[in-house]
Write an enzyme that holds these catalytic residues in place. Structure first.
Site, PDB file in Angstrom:
ATOM      1  N   GLU A  45       0.914  -1.381   0.024  1.00 63.24           N
ATOM      2  CA  GLU A  45       0.019   0.149   0.150  1.00 63.24           C
ATOM      3  C   GLU A  45       1.143   1.227   0.122  1.00 63.24           C
ATOM      4  OE1 GLU A  45      -3.887   1.212   2.433  1.00 63.24           O
ATOM      5  OE2 GLU A  45      -2.198   1.190   3.815  1.00 63.24           O
ATOM      6  N   LYS A 127      -8.740   3.153  -2.568  1.00 67.48           N
ATOM      7  CA  LYS A 127      -9.138   2.697  -1.176  1.00 67.48           C
ATOM      8  C   LYS A 127     -10.707   3.339  -0.918  1.00 67.48           C
ATOM      9  CE  LYS A 127      -7.519   1.716   3.630  1.00 67.48           C
ATOM     10  NZ  LYS A 127      -6.171   1.770   4.247  1.00 67.48           N
ATOM     11  N   CYS A 162      -4.878  -2.577   2.495  1.00 66.12           N
ATOM     12  CA  CYS A 162      -4.751  -2.720   3.939  1.00 66.12           C
ATOM     13  C   CYS A 162      -6.180  -2.998   4.905  1.00 66.12           C
ATOM     14  CB  CYS A 162      -4.509  -1.210   4.600  1.00 66.12           C
ATOM     15  SG  CYS A 162      -3.947  -1.202   6.409  1.00 66.12           S
TER      16      CYS A 162
END
EC number: 3.5.5.1
Length: 322
Positions: A45, A127, A162
């Site tokens: 990430e 995300k 994540c």
């Protein structure tokens, strides 16, 4: 489509707050993986320009100078830097899922670009919900980011960032897209710190993140490539992390490759080590656990429980026509 695929998961230290240096290292890792015959490679990430851990350990006012540098070293999707990476992927003839801090206008996003063997970005997602303090830096992905899986010569490749792995509805939607090889992109995550020094939660550790990734493999019957960052002592001061009890160095890495039944497929490396973990996988092995568990097929009850998805992309400005 090839059934036997060599996959790779990056565990490495970013070139902190340095866009050009980050691109150079990214290309070097792609070339190294290609020399080892890797077909699908996953990066952590916000690998470019690194995950700014000091947002968790410092007050915003004490961190503002780093965030200014961070913004200026985040990468635009359509940029000369990205073009260099795309050219390297094309030369390597592999699929790369690249995690980076994307700059779009004056905003940042926690992005994953899916680059195919032709060097084209065939899918781009962000995300959908940055975690906790991350929302002071990055914006949210919209409906296009719900698509997590691409078709490739090496199988259906997916990816999440994540704690998106802790979003059960998002996981389920990815399973419904038929993922076979999943890139679990993570930052550095460290061991549980001394409770006498700081109140910390277990879910924010490398061990917990490792287990969350392993559970994705079990629940979704997919191969999972866990990619993570590391931090060394030489870069603690650069990251405004001096003296905090959380980021133990060298450390932060927990990369692994899991089979579709959750079994580790390679040897782990030290938490502070640089490595590209590799494994040769057979996509036909997915059928074995699928025969027991297919949560979007025979092991589901859509008459009782189902998922509603809104695919509409909202716009900041819509011009009305008379």
């Amino acid at each position: 489509m090839s059934k036997i695929v060599r996959v790779g998961a990056v565990q490495s230290e970013p070139v902190w707050l340095d866009l050009e240096g980050s691109v150079d290292k990214t290309i070097s890792l792609i070339e190294k993986a290609a020399a080892d015959g890797v077909n699908v490679l996953g990066f952590p990430e916000v690998w470019i320009p690194g995950y700014p851990w000091s947002m968790w350990t410092s007050a915003v006012i004490n961190n503002s100078h780093i965030i200014h540098d961070y913004m200026n070293n985040s990468m635009r999707k359509d940029s000369p830097q990205m073009k260099r990476i795309q050219a390297a992927v094309k030369e390597a003839g592999m699929v790369v899922v690249l995690g980076y801090s994307e700059r779009d206008g004056a905003s940042l996003y926690m992005a994953q670009s899916f680059i195919d063997p032709s060097g084209e970005i065939v899918h781009h997602r962000r995300k959908i919900k940055p975690t906790h303090i991350e929302r002071t830096i990055w914006g949210e992905g919209q409906a296009e980011s719900l698509t997590c899986v691409i078709d490739s010569p090496f199988g259906k490749v997916g990816g999440l960032n994540c704690w998106e792995h802790l979003q059960p509805l998002l996981r389920y939607y990815e399973y419904s897209q038929g993922v076979q090889i999943h890139i679990a992109s993570w930052p550095a995550e460290f061991e549980m710190p001394d409770p006498k020094k700081i109140a910390w939660l277990y879910h924010e550790t490398g061990e917990a993140s490792y287990r969350a990734s392993q559970f994705f493999a079990i629940e979704g019957q997919a191969f999972v490539l866990v990619a993570s960052q590391i931090l060394t002592e030489a870069n603690v001061e650069r990251n405004n992390l001096t003296g905090n009890p959380v980021t133990k160095t060298p450390g932060g890495g927990f990369s692994m490759i899991f089979g579709p039944d959750g079994k580790p497929l390679c040897e782990p490396v030290d938490a502070g080590a640089e490595a590209i973990l590799t494994a040769d996988i057979d996509l036909r092995d997915i059928d074995k656990p699928k025969a027991f568990i297919d949560v979007v097929g025979h092991y589901a009850r859509p008459d009782l429980l189902s998922l509603l998805v809104n695919p509409t992309v909202d716009k900041h400005v819509t011009t009305m026509k008379k």
